[in-house]
Design an enzyme around this catalytic site. Structure first.
Site, PDB file in Angstrom:
ATOM      1  N   GLU A  50       0.875  -1.413  -0.014  1.00  0.00           N
ATOM      2  CA  GLU A  50      -0.023   0.080  -0.144  1.00  0.00           C
ATOM      3  C   GLU A  50       1.077   1.233   0.099  1.00  0.00           C
ATOM      4  O   GLU A  50       0.218   2.274  -0.592  1.00  0.00           O
ATOM      5  CB  GLU A  50      -0.937   0.084   1.347  1.00  0.00           C
ATOM      6  CG  GLU A  50      -2.042  -0.835   1.074  1.00  0.00           C
ATOM      7  CD  GLU A  50      -1.701  -2.355   1.673  1.00  0.00           C
ATOM      8  OE1 GLU A  50      -0.395  -2.580   2.102  1.00  0.00           O
ATOM      9  OE2 GLU A  50      -2.688  -3.107   1.959  1.00  0.00           O
ATOM     10  N   PHE A 112     -12.059  -6.208  14.040  1.00  0.00           N
ATOM     11  CA  PHE A 112     -10.829  -6.699  13.117  1.00  0.00           C
ATOM     12  C   PHE A 112     -10.469  -5.730  12.237  1.00  0.00           C
ATOM     13  O   PHE A 112     -11.274  -5.188  11.492  1.00  0.00           O
ATOM     14  CB  PHE A 112     -11.463  -8.145  12.404  1.00  0.00           C
ATOM     15  CG  PHE A 112     -10.233  -8.663  11.385  1.00  0.00           C
ATOM     16  CD1 PHE A 112      -8.932  -9.195  12.112  1.00  0.00           C
ATOM     17  CD2 PHE A 112     -10.535  -8.688  10.110  1.00  0.00           C
ATOM     18  CE1 PHE A 112      -7.981  -9.687  11.265  1.00  0.00           C
ATOM     19  CE2 PHE A 112      -9.599  -9.237   9.414  1.00  0.00           C
ATOM     20  CZ  PHE A 112      -8.476  -9.648   9.912  1.00  0.00           C
ATOM     21  N   GLN A 113      -9.147  -5.428  11.997  1.00  0.00           N
ATOM     22  CA  GLN A 113      -8.637  -4.740  11.168  1.00  0.00           C
ATOM     23  C   GLN A 113      -8.986  -3.119  11.592  1.00  0.00           C
ATOM     24  O   GLN A 113      -9.410  -2.301  10.220  1.00  0.00           O
ATOM     25  CB  GLN A 113      -8.732  -5.115   9.768  1.00  0.00           C
ATOM     26  CG  GLN A 113      -7.817  -6.303   9.473  1.00  0.00           C
ATOM     27  CD  GLN A 113      -7.535  -6.654   8.017  1.00  0.00           C
ATOM     28  OE1 GLN A 113      -8.494  -6.328   7.094  1.00  0.00           O
ATOM     29  NE2 GLN A 113      -6.537  -7.215   7.825  1.00  0.00           N
ATOM     30  N   LYS A 162     -17.422  -0.292   5.680  1.00  0.00           N
ATOM     31  CA  LYS A 162     -17.943  -1.098   4.741  1.00  0.00           C
ATOM     32  C   LYS A 162     -19.568  -1.150   4.498  1.00  0.00           C
ATOM     33  O   LYS A 162     -19.768  -1.281   3.467  1.00  0.00           O
ATOM     34  CB  LYS A 162     -17.339  -2.607   5.108  1.00  0.00           C
ATOM     35  CG  LYS A 162     -18.002  -3.608   4.280  1.00  0.00           C
ATOM     36  CD  LYS A 162     -17.054  -4.871   4.334  1.00  0.00           C
ATOM     37  CE  LYS A 162     -17.361  -5.728   3.318  1.00  0.00           C
ATOM     38  NZ  LYS A 162     -16.621  -7.141   3.538  1.00  0.00           N
ATOM     39  N   MET A 474      24.734   8.389   2.708  1.00  0.00           N
ATOM     40  CA  MET A 474      24.290   9.649   3.384  1.00  0.00           C
ATOM     41  C   MET A 474      24.660   9.778   5.040  1.00  0.00           C
ATOM     42  O   MET A 474      25.268  10.651   5.402  1.00  0.00           O
ATOM     43  CB  MET A 474      23.042  10.232   3.086  1.00  0.00           C
ATOM     44  CG  MET A 474      22.822  11.467   3.584  1.00  0.00           C
ATOM     45  SD  MET A 474      24.099  12.754   2.864  1.00  0.00           S
ATOM     46  CE  MET A 474      23.263  13.324   1.461  1.00  0.00           C
TER      47      MET A 474
HETATM   48  C1  TPP Z   1      12.518   5.682   5.270  1.00  0.00           C
HETATM   49  C2  TPP Z   1      13.914   6.144   5.699  1.00  0.00           C
HETATM   50  N1  TPP Z   1      14.555   5.777   6.861  1.00  0.00           N
HETATM   51  C3  TPP Z   1      15.570   6.142   7.171  1.00  0.00           C
HETATM   52  C4  TPP Z   1      15.983   7.446   6.557  1.00  0.00           C
HETATM   53  C5  TPP Z   1      17.584   7.928   6.950  1.00  0.00           C
HETATM   54  N2  TPP Z   1      18.357   7.929   5.674  1.00  0.00           N
HETATM   55  C6  TPP Z   1      18.576   9.126   5.071  1.00  0.00           C
HETATM   56  S1  TPP Z   1      19.702   8.792   3.674  1.00  0.00           S
HETATM   57  C7  TPP Z   1      19.935   7.106   4.117  1.00  0.00           C
HETATM   58  C8  TPP Z   1      20.915   6.384   3.445  1.00  0.00           C
HETATM   59  C9  TPP Z   1      20.300   5.838   1.959  1.00  0.00           C
HETATM   60  O1  TPP Z   1      21.093   4.950   1.482  1.00  0.00           O
HETATM   61  P1  TPP Z   1      21.062   4.634   0.227  1.00  0.00           P
HETATM   62  O2  TPP Z   1      19.771   4.405  -0.249  1.00  0.00           O
HETATM   63  O3  TPP Z   1      22.083   3.231  -0.196  1.00  0.00           O
HETATM   64  O4  TPP Z   1      21.657   6.079  -0.726  1.00  0.00           O
HETATM   65  P2  TPP Z   1      23.140   6.431  -0.500  1.00  0.00           P
HETATM   66  O5  TPP Z   1      23.134   7.508   0.434  1.00  0.00           O
HETATM   67  O6  TPP Z   1      24.103   5.395  -0.123  1.00  0.00           O
HETATM   68  O7  TPP Z   1      23.402   7.128  -1.916  1.00  0.00           O
HETATM   69  C10 TPP Z   1      19.336   7.056   5.330  1.00  0.00           C
HETATM   70  C11 TPP Z   1      19.181   5.642   6.234  1.00  0.00           C
HETATM   71  C12 TPP Z   1      15.357   8.017   5.389  1.00  0.00           C
HETATM   72  N3  TPP Z   1      15.598   8.965   5.019  1.00  0.00           N
HETATM   73  N4  TPP Z   1      13.947   7.296   5.111  1.00  0.00           N
END
Ligand code: TPP
Ligand code: MG
Lengths: 564, 156
Positions: A50, A112-113, A162, A474
């Site tokens: 979803e 439920f749900q 529903k 990052m």
């Molecule tokens: C749903 C979610 N969880 C955690 C984060 C924190 N976060 C920001 S950038 C990042 C790393 C992303 O890694 P990747 O997709 O490999 O991209 P890269 O930075 O290596 O290019 C994280 C964990 C986020 N932005 N969104």
């Protein structure tokens, strides 16, 4: 005409001109799905989660400018959709999300749900409804679409028990909405607009600060014209990439945490900020007290609450960017002398020459920035680019030659990893004739990887370019800079077999370690007409630069790209 | 920026969720609520909320704008020239000096409103500041329970 609540939902969707709906069925919304089965007016695309359904509707909306529609069941179906709602809410994306709910008689019984969908989504929707009476349903549906797309756009949730979808009642889809409490102001105050024009004429170092609102209000043409007649330089936020066009000599680049030197210096030295649909996000402003310190501020925004929220504003203008900028041009056209800002433009040009946006390319290892540039050379204006969240997102924003609005689709405000792929699916549905490329990371792509199946089934040839640094890059970058290289839980050395993963779901996969292999893979993917993973091994420790450390002043940038 | 007290009236559609939307806005954005009262406006489909809050000028401005942004909000009034009233009910043991209590309440537009077997309930209705004084004054009669209504206000 007497029809069921479920049929009313179908009729409303058709009446609103919607041709694509993304969703996932379940108990509480089965009556509606039964009616979807019986009709041929719109296509329903079954995502495999979803969250992805809402992101896909969001990507569809951003790419097309129309309202995106998603449908989910109650309880876990709805809670899965929440991240999608929050993502759309933060970036002002018009969505109508219809969720099933337990029957009215069960509401409040922990059925439920059953989950309190309106309670949970109140803070991440523009508005939401729990339908209590079928007599209200036609009006609510009409209002939902109207509220989603008018004013500052946003997602609207309609939660339908529903028994209401099963009930039969008289249906007339209202021709108009009657909402005395909701009247967005589009026109902008004439006197303020005039004053703002005078301020522009008096300024020596004006700067156009362009935000996502320019895209939302379809104001690109007039904004380019304003820049053109005045020869004022412009900076774009992450959400406004593509507004000025990459080759526009008046565009300095993107500003903010990973903005280029000239853009951030322009903001630090300007004497008049002309903010159009931007909201002074902390990732843009850095330290607020140093942000545009020497400037008066003109702030045009459709949402009054955005104005003077974070910085003091000298010329507040509540209105639609397009309408207001047209009026501004009217005041300026005959009087403005573009030579006036000549010195200012020269200074900024000098800044850009001093520290251009760049990177050290390599022949041993693929640099992620090279990949972005390469994609730009290959498909440029023809592609729609989505992204996930992380370093790859910033490199895409920095190095892709965006030429038009709605070409660049990313979760800027919420920063939702897992957004890029389903958003690309939505964008591909909206733009069947364009290449849609999701620039993603080895972390992010796994957050909605199941959508390989959706894309394969629906023959949506989305290309996912995984800039694979085997890191949550990052976060790793922050650990390098600010946590003494303690790489807590960011090492993604353990990896799936990307090629096989894509193939297992009916897509194509390429593992790439050289530039030549990348070129070949991209060509094959562009030709192949299949959902694709291109797994590109990139320099593991490359950092996104320049960087303004969080909370620092924009003019204090880490600039140097050291050899890693 | 200096923190100020503000009384804000919000006129909203009297519909499901509307109180949650308003209180959720304050909770979610970290605004302070000192008192909040709400009741329907006679012969309309509207409700009137009165909110007493504190914050600096920027926060107050955001509060009024964010309130206005809620779809069911018709009107937001940040009061300056207003009449403000609050009511309080106080329960005393029957053993206390009822005539003194009666006199005290009368000075604050109130009186004894209920007499039971073991206790009496007294009422006062006045400006919020004076209600505070009234409550302090009741202390010597050993109040058992104090219930304040919160503020209602009307622009003059
Ligand atoms: C749903 C979610 N969880 C955690 C984060 C924190 N976060 C920001 S950038 C990042 C790393 C992303 O890694 P990747 O997709 O490999 O991209 P890269 O930075 O290596 O290019 C994280 C964990 C986020 N932005 N969104
Ligand atoms: Mg990574």
């Amino acid at each position: 005409m007497k029809i069921s609540g479920a049929q009313m939902i179908i009729e409303a969707i058709i009446a609103e001109g919607v041709t694509k709906v993304f969703g996932y069925p379940g108990g509480a919304i089965m009556n509606v799905y039964d009616e979807i089965y019986k009709q041929n007016d719109f296509e329903h695309i079954l995502t495999r989660h979803e969250q992805a359904a809402v992101h896909a509707a969001d990507g569809y909306a951003r790419a097309s400018g129309d309202v995106g529609v998603a449908m989910v069941t109650s309880g876990p179906g709805f809670t899965n959709a929440v991240t999608g709602l929050a993502t759309a809410y933060t970036d002002s994306v018009p969505l109508v999300v219809i969720s099933g709910q337990v029957p009215l008689s069960l509401i409040g019984t922990d059925g439920f749900q059953e989950v309190d969908a309106v309670g949970i989504s109140r803070a991440c929707t523009k508005h939401n409804y729990l339908v209590h009476d079928i007599a209200d349903l036609p009006r609510i549906l009409k209002e939902a679409f109207y509220i989603a797309r008018s004013g500052r756009p946003g997602p609207v949730l309609v939660d339908v028990p529903k028994d209401i979808t099963g009930e039969i009642a008289e249906f007339v889809y209202p021709a108009d909405v009657h909402l005395p409490t909701y009247k967005p102001n589009y026109k902008g105050n004439e006197r303020q607009i005039k004053k703002a024009a005078e301020a522009i004429l008096k300024a020596k170092k004006p700067l156009l600060y362009l935000g996502g609102g320019v895209v939302l209000s379809n104001a690109t043409e007039v904004v380019r014209r304003l820049a053109e007649i005045s020869q004022m330089p412009a900076v774009e936020t992450l959400m406004a990439r593509g507004v000025m066009g990459a080759d526009n000599p008046l565009l300095l680049g993107m500003l903010g945490m990973h903005g280029n030197y000239a853009s951030n210096m322009a903001m630090s030295e300007t004497d008049l900020v002309i903010s159009l649909g931007a909201r002074f996000d902390d990732r843009v402003t850095g330290k607020l007290s140093e942000f545009a310190k020497y400037a008066d501020v003109i702030h045009v925004d459709i949402d009054p609450a955005n104005i003077a929220k974070l910085v003091d504003v000298d010329y507040p203008i509540v209105g639609d960017i397009k309408i207001v900028v047209e009026k501004l041009i009217g005041h300026l056209e005959a009087r403005i002398k573009p030579e006036r800002y000549h010195v200012w433009r020269d200074i900024l040009k000098r800044y850009d020459e001093l520290h251009p946006l760049t990177y050290h390319d390599s022949d041993e290892v693929i640099k992620p920035q090279w990949v972005i540039e390469r994609i730009g050379e290959k498909v440029g204006a023809d592609a729609v680019i989505t992204s996930d969240v992380g370093q790859h997102q910033m490199w895409a924003a920095q190095f892709y030659p965006f030429d038009r609005p709605r070409q660049w689709i990313n979760s800027g405000g919420l920063g939702t990893m897992g957004y890029g792929f389903p958003a690309a699916i939505g964008a591909q549905v909206a733009c069947p004739d364009k290449h849609v490329i999701n620039i993603t990371g080895d972390g992010s792509i796994l957050m909605n990887v199941q959508e390989l199946v959706t894309a394969a089934e629906n023959k949506l040839p989305v290309i996912n370019v995984i800039l694979n640094n085997h890191f949550l890059g990052m976060v790793r970058q922050w650990q390098t800079f600010f946590y003494d290289k303690r790489y807590a839980e960011t090492d993604l050395s353990y990896q799936p077999n990307w090629k096989l993963l894509a193939e297992a779901c009916g897509g194509a996969g390429y593992d790439v370690t050289t530039k030549a292999e990348f070129d070949a893979a991209l060509d094959a993917a562009l030709e192949g007409g299949k959902v694709t993973f291109i797994n590109v091994a990139v320099d593991r420790l490359e950092n996104v630069l320049p960087m303004v450390p969080a909370g620092g002043a924009l003019y204090n940038m880490l600039l140097e790209h050291k050899e890693s | 920026m200096e923190t100020v007290r503000r009384v804000i009236s919000v006129v909203v559609l009297n519909e499901a969720q509307v109180l949650a939307r308003v209180s959720g806005l304050f909770a979610g954005r970290g605004y302070n609520i000192e008192t909040l009262t709400v009741a329907p406006i006679p012969e309309t489909d509207l409700s009137h909320m009165t909110i007493v809050t504190r914050g600096n000028q920027r926060v107050i401005e955001q509060i009024t704008k964010q309130l206005h942004k809620l779809i069911p909000t018709l009107k937001v009034i940040e009061h300056s020239e207003m009449v403000e009233k609050e009511m309080v009910l106080v329960k005393f043991p029957i053993e206390e000096k009822l005539s003194d209590i009666q006199t005290l309440c009368a000075a604050y537009n109130g009186g004894i409103v209920n007499v039971g077997e073991n206790m009496v309930i007294a009422m006062a209705a006045d400006e919020p500041m004076r209600i505070k004084h009234f409550i302090t004054a009741t202390k010597r009669y050993n109040p058992i329970e104090i219930v304040r209504s919160g503020v209602v206000a009307m622009e003059r």
